[in-house]
Design a protein around this motif. Structure first.
Motif, PDB file in Angstrom:
ATOM      1  N   PRO A   6       0.830  -1.213   0.000  1.00  0.00           N
ATOM      2  CA  PRO A   6       0.000   0.000   0.000  1.00  0.00           C
ATOM      3  C   PRO A   6       0.861   1.258   0.000  1.00  0.00           C
ATOM      4  CG  PRO A   6      -0.751  -1.560   1.669  1.00  0.00           C
ATOM      5  CD  PRO A   6       0.558  -2.074   1.176  1.00  0.00           C
ATOM      6  N   VAL A   7       0.383   2.279  -0.680  1.00  0.00           N
ATOM      7  CA  VAL A   7       1.158   3.522  -0.801  1.00  0.00           C
ATOM      8  C   VAL A   7       1.502   4.101   0.565  1.00  0.00           C
ATOM      9  CG1 VAL A   7       1.101   5.896  -1.671  1.00  0.00           C
ATOM     10  CG2 VAL A   7       0.167   4.038  -3.057  1.00  0.00           C
TER      11      VAL A   7
ATOM     12  N   ARG B 252      -1.084   5.277  -6.421  1.00  0.00           N
ATOM     13  CA  ARG B 252      -0.881   3.834  -6.416  1.00  0.00           C
ATOM     14  C   ARG B 252      -0.387   3.353  -7.767  1.00  0.00           C
ATOM     15  NH1 ARG B 252       1.097   0.269  -5.656  1.00  0.00           N
ATOM     16  NH2 ARG B 252       0.576  -1.821  -4.999  1.00  0.00           N
TER      17      ARG B 252
END
Length: 306
Positions: free
Chosen positions: A192-193, A258
């Motif tokens: 995840p970012v 993302r």
């Protein structure tokens, strides 16, 4: 009595070889097996370092990605090595002795200890069971991973292949930077970012170390560096440099995206792989051309006259 400058009566010798035959026997290694082995080992080892750091800072998703990538890359690298050896028994035979002066012996033992540790670490992360044992396995994998990520540089520079041996000073830094680029790229691609800050920093730092060390190596190697411009090696080296720079820029500007992070991660992984393939093909080309063996030897043996 004044001294006059002497004129050479014999022209300076030019390089020749016996019917253009190689001076050394080129390694009988397949690119997919050995270049893949070099790349996957670096990715695995550095991913374990990312995993232990992510656990310590509470980035559990990034840690899970790194642990999974570590065990997958380590397993594939072991498969590639065994495939190149021909049969599993040959790898097991290398574990019969431990020779600290042999990079292959040290590397075999490193892999034999690292793969189970990385496996237990990943299994614990995904199942949520035995967290203490999983933590110990993660720490062990990180400790062993630093060796797994770097020993392959010693492995190839310890050979007589000119493009590898002549780069013995900088090659470990090239491999460390390339491994960091790959591990950081994996984190950007799959995590995840919100948790990718360590992976982003590692990737950008890895690109800087890899590119600077590689350019320094080429300048110091002299004529042997020409092997990196041979038809098989040059496309990989150019692709590696272009993808590394593009990936690093994308990692810096795509902090909140993302899609950009994932594309940057993919580019960085591809850049690291291309570096290993380029170095592999440069080494094979330098082994096949006798001038890269003979000329540097002659240059080292020439002593200036008073």
């Amino acid at each position: 009595m004044s001294r006059r400058g002497e004129r050479p009566m014999v022209p300076e010798a030019e390089f020749t070889s016996y019917y253009g035959q190689p001076i050394i026997n080129p390694p009988v290694w397949e690119p997919l097996d050995i270049a893949g082995y070099l790349f996957l080992g670096g990715l695995a080892g550095m991913s374990s370092l990312v995993a232990v750091g992510s656990d310590a800072t509470g980035r559990l998703a990034l840690a899970r990605v790194a642990k999974t990538g570590a065990v997958a890359a380590a397993g594939l690298s072991l498969v590639a090595l065994v495939h190149d050896l021909g049969r599993p028994a040959r790898f097991l035979n290398m574990l019969r002795v431990f020779k600290v002066t042999s990079p292959m012996s040290v590397g075999s033992w490193l892999l034999a200890a690292y793969v189970p540790a990385a496996g237990v670490s990943a299994l614990s992360a995904w199942s949520g069971r035995l967290p203490r044992i999983g933590g110990l396995a993660t720490a062990a994998a990180a400790l062993l991973g630093s060796g797994v990520a770097t020993y392959t540089a010693a492995l190839i520079t310890d050979t007589s292949v000119p493009a590898w041996h002549e780069g013995h000073r900088e090659m470990p830094f090239v491999f460390v930077g390339s491994a960091a680029t790959a591990a950081g790229g994996l984190g950007l691609l799959a995590a995840p970012v919100a948790e990718t800050v360590p992976a982003r920093n590692l990737a950008v730092g890895g690109v800087a170390v890899e590119l600077l060390a590689f350019e320094r190596m080429r300048k110091r190697m002299g004529m042997v560096a020409e092997s990196f411009d041979t038809p098989k090696a040059k496309p990989f080296i150019r692709a590696a440099q272009g993808l590394a720079l593009a990936g690093a820029v994308g990692a810096l500007v795509g902090r909140r995206s993302r899609l950009v992070s994932a594309l940057s991660g993919a580019a960085l992984l591809a850049a690291s792989a291309a570096t290993r393939w380029g170095i592999f093909h440069a080494g094979m080309a330098s082994a096949e051309d006798p001038k890269y063996t003979v000329v540097p030897q002659r240059q080292r043996t020439v002593t200036p006259t008073a």
